[in-house]
Design a protein around this motif. Structure first.
Motif, short mmCIF file in Angstrom:
data_model
loop_
_atom_site.label_atom_id
_atom_site.label_comp_id
_atom_site.label_asym_id
_atom_site.label_seq_id
_atom_site.Cartn_x
_atom_site.Cartn_y
_atom_site.Cartn_z
N TRP A 150 -28.49 70.70 3.79
CA TRP A 150 -28.62 68.92 4.54
C TRP A 150 -27.84 69.08 4.01
CZ3 TRP A 150 -32.15 65.66 6.13
CH2 TRP A 150 -33.99 65.53 6.77
N ARG A 151 -26.77 67.92 4.89
CA ARG A 151 -24.90 67.84 4.11
C ARG A 151 -25.35 66.24 4.41
NH1 ARG A 151 -22.34 65.78 9.06
NH2 ARG A 151 -22.98 66.31 10.99
N SER A 152 -24.39 65.94 4.28
CA SER A 152 -24.27 64.48 3.22
C SER A 152 -23.65 63.61 4.61
CB SER A 152 -24.12 64.21 2.23
OG SER A 152 -24.24 64.46 1.07
N ILE A 153 -23.71 62.66 5.56
CA ILE A 153 -23.27 61.99 6.10
C ILE A 153 -22.15 60.96 6.31
CG2 ILE A 153 -22.95 60.59 8.82
CD1 ILE A 153 -25.77 62.40 9.28
N GLU A 154 -22.81 59.60 5.28
CA GLU A 154 -22.12 58.87 4.81
C GLU A 154 -23.08 57.70 3.68
OE1 GLU A 154 -22.23 55.07 7.77
OE2 GLU A 154 -23.53 56.07 8.91
N ALA A 155 -22.69 57.42 2.56
CA ALA A 155 -23.07 56.47 1.26
C ALA A 155 -23.96 55.26 2.45
CB ALA A 155 -22.43 56.59 0.75
N ILE A 156 -24.94 54.42 1.98
CA ILE A 156 -25.38 53.25 2.74
C ILE A 156 -25.59 52.77 1.64
CG2 ILE A 156 -25.08 54.25 5.18
CD1 ILE A 156 -28.33 54.80 4.80
N GLU A 157 -26.64 51.55 1.84
CA GLU A 157 -27.12 50.72 0.96
C GLU A 157 -28.39 50.28 1.62
OE1 GLU A 157 -27.72 46.63 -1.27
OE2 GLU A 157 -25.93 48.42 -1.76
N LEU A 158 -29.53 50.47 1.17
CA LEU A 158 -31.40 50.16 1.68
C LEU A 158 -31.46 49.05 1.29
CD1 LEU A 158 -31.57 53.00 4.24
CD2 LEU A 158 -31.07 51.15 4.95
N ARG A 159 -32.42 48.03 1.11
CA ARG A 159 -33.15 47.54 0.50
C ARG A 159 -32.57 46.98 -1.03
NH1 ARG A 159 -37.04 45.35 3.23
NH2 ARG A 159 -38.38 44.65 1.49
N GLY A 160 -31.41 47.08 -0.84
CA GLY A 160 -30.70 46.72 -2.37
C GLY A 160 -30.09 48.55 -3.10
#
Length: 191
Positions: A150-160
């Motif tokens: 798998w490759r990373s697309i973007e860092a995000i925050e979900l439910r803190g």
């Protein structure tokens, strides 16, 4: 036999922690007990253990008919208990997504159950026309997904919590149409 003589399978597996089945079937949930136990496992992991949700993690994706995959422990090839789960659904235009990957705490690190669930999820979607397969992966699991192509697309925050939006390399996941049967995996140490 009295009621006190009987121990449900889920309680017995916690009571006798040294026993581990050596065979697991990873498959599409086709029985009502498998679906019920998959939801109970998700509640245990995402509500009780990780505290991401208060009472339930069921959402619109479940209501819209997401497919549920399960890892079922087996004794002498007979299904015993749901010990892992993941759900998959089509977003449209050939894009599919996996979510709610969960393995029961006392089964983590055995038989590569998380990896096997990921493999079947992507292969199922690939067989059903996926041109892309995405997931929002908790940060502590990114290395596992990278090892699984798998490759990373973007860092995000979900439910803190920190997550990484990731995409599977479909070339490493041949289409699988026999998801009702799935496949067997055996006890071994996790990578």
């Amino acid at each position: 036999m009295t009621a006190t003589d009987w121990i449900p399978a889920c309680a017995a597996s916690e009571t006798f922690a040294t026993y581990r089945p050596v065979e697991y079937r990873v498959k599409l949930a086709t029985e009502s007990w498998e679906l019920r136990e998959a939801l109970a496992l998700r509640r245990a992991v995402f509500c009780a253990e990780q505290r991401l949700f208060n009472f339930t993690d069921v959402d619109d994706i479940d209501e819209a008919g997401a497919l549920t995959l399960v890892a079922v422990s087996c004794i002498h090839s007979m299904a015993e208990d749901v010990v892992g789960t993941v759900r998959v659904h089509a977003l449209g235009n050939g894009i599919w997504q996996g979510s709610r990957l969960a393995v029961r705490r006392d089964y983590r690190g055995q038989a590569w159950l998380g990896s096997e669930l990921i493999h079947l999820a992507v292969s199922l979607a690939h067989a059903r026309g996926a041109t892309r397969f995405l997931a929002q992966v908790q940060q502590q699991n990114v290395a596992l997904f990278e090892r699984l192509h798998w490759r990373s697309i973007e860092a995000i925050e979900l439910r803190g919590r920190p997550h990484m939006r990731m995409e599977a390399d479909l070339a490493h996941y041949p289409p699988c149409t026999a998801v009702e049967l799935g496949f067997l995996t055996t006890l071994r140490s996790a990578a």
